[in-house]
Enzyme design. Structure first.
Site: not given
Length: 375
Positions: A174, A202, A230, A255, A279
């Protein structure tokens, strides 16, 4: 198999370490659990976390819409008609994706039990096909990455080394706090552990298109290999995603820009992403996720199966989906249960650090859940 009762419960699991992104900090997995009972004694389970900053759903909003809209719709339905029931669920009211996801997961858990099949095999059935059999009783296996929370460098390095010692060979790091600090941390992290693992970044919408290209070029210039970046830009910045995707060799994954099939078709048509992150909480459950995986397969677009910070009920369903749609879902990011101090769910899917084992028990295979607090 007729639905006779639907109950709601809460299930909370503390995290091993706080989960930090550019959007939030969380210290526990907090799921709303849907429990569907049938006239023949079978029980189906589904769940959803609250992610108001991403899906707009809180537990209070989920509870209200489930009690007022979805339970009256579903009561008395025949599980044999699960695909049709799910279609009604999606159409009766807009939005409320997480509530729909929890209910769809429970419905498909029962659908697998009805046909005496694990969910991944039940998802491969068509209206005209006979139930499939795997031919063996050995569990199926997936390998997941693990999330390294945004933190100071020493903490991120320690978390990475711990993950590697536990068998993880893909880290999802992250970033998104400060561009220059992000770049320096990633370069240092790669030089420290990059030969041992693959690194995914991400960004959680924290960079601009120009910042992303600058960061990507810095990584390339320093011989830092990044598997993918991402969602670097805001969810509605499709032109920014397209601009980045066209100009860097590092694959770009959508995403938050990729909730439903229409959005994903638009991304693919505009060549605004190399990879799509599916997701269940974004897609409002299994049926839309299946449609997205099938579409991406037809366009040769690889997918990742991901999760929010959620427990092993919903993540088990995502794992079954990944196995059923493995031709398009080639990357696995289902580390939610591994981030918790324990797994309160017994049966079905076993989350053993980097390895996910799926048994051939019917549906999700859940036999018990410790710590459910019914509402």
């Amino acid at each position: 198999m007729i639905i006779t009762d639907i109950r709601l419960a809460k299930l909370t699991v503390p995290l091993v370490t706080p989960f930090k992104t550019s959007l939030r900090t969380v210290t526990e997995i907090d799921d709303l659990v849907v429990v569907i009972h049938t006239d023949s004694g079978e029980v189906g389970y589904g769940s959803a976390p609250e992610t108001p900053l991403i899906t707009g759903d809180s537990h209070s909003s989920m509870i209200e819409v489930i009690n007022k809209v979805f339970i009256p719709l579903l009561m008395g339905s025949n599980i044999e008609n699960t695909w049709q029931i799910a279609a009604k669920l999606q159409q009766v009211i807009p939005c409320h994706n997480s509530a729909k996801a929890a209910l769809e997961i429970a419905l498909f858990d029962l659908y697998g039990q009805l046909h005496h099949l694990p969910l991944y095999q039940a998802l491969l059935m068509t209206n005209s096909s006979k139930p499939l059999t795997s031919g063996c009783d050995e569990p199926m296996m997936l390998k997941t990455d693990i999330t390294i929370s945004m933190n100071d460098f020493d903490s991120m390095l320690a978390d990475s080394n711990k993950a590697i010692s536990q068998g993880f060979d893909v880290l999802k790091v992250k970033v998104g706090n400060n561009l220059n600090d992000d770049i320096k941390s990633v370069i240092r992290l790669y030089k420290a552990i990059g030969k041992n693992v693959d690194i995914r970044l991400d960004v959680n919408q924290a960079w601009t298109a120009q910042q992303t290209l600058h960061a990507a070029q810095c990584f390339i210039d320093n011989n830092v290999i990044i598997e993918l970046i991402e969602q670097p830009v805001k969810a509605d910045d499709i032109s920014g995603l397209q601009y980045i995707t066209e100009r860097t060799e590092i694959p770009i994954m959508a995403d938050e820009s990729a909730f439903n099939l229409n959005q994903i078709k638009n991304l693919v048509e505009q060549k605004a992403a190399d990879i799509i992150n599916i997701k269940l909480m974004k897609t409002a459950g299994i049926t839309q996720a299946v449609a997205i995986a099938d579409y991406c397969e037809s366009k040769n677009i690889p997918c990742m199966i991901g999760c929010m910070l959620e427990g092993s009920i919903a993540v088990a369903a995502a794992a079954h989906l990944a196995l059923a749609k493995s031709r398009s879902i080639t990357k696995i990011d289902l580390d939610g249960p591994s981030l918790g101090k324990y797994d309160p769910v017994t049966g079905g899917v076993c989350f053993d650090k980097s390895t996910i084992y799926l048994s051939n028990a019917a549906g999700l295979g859940i036999t018990a859940i410790d710590g459910l607090i019914y509402l």
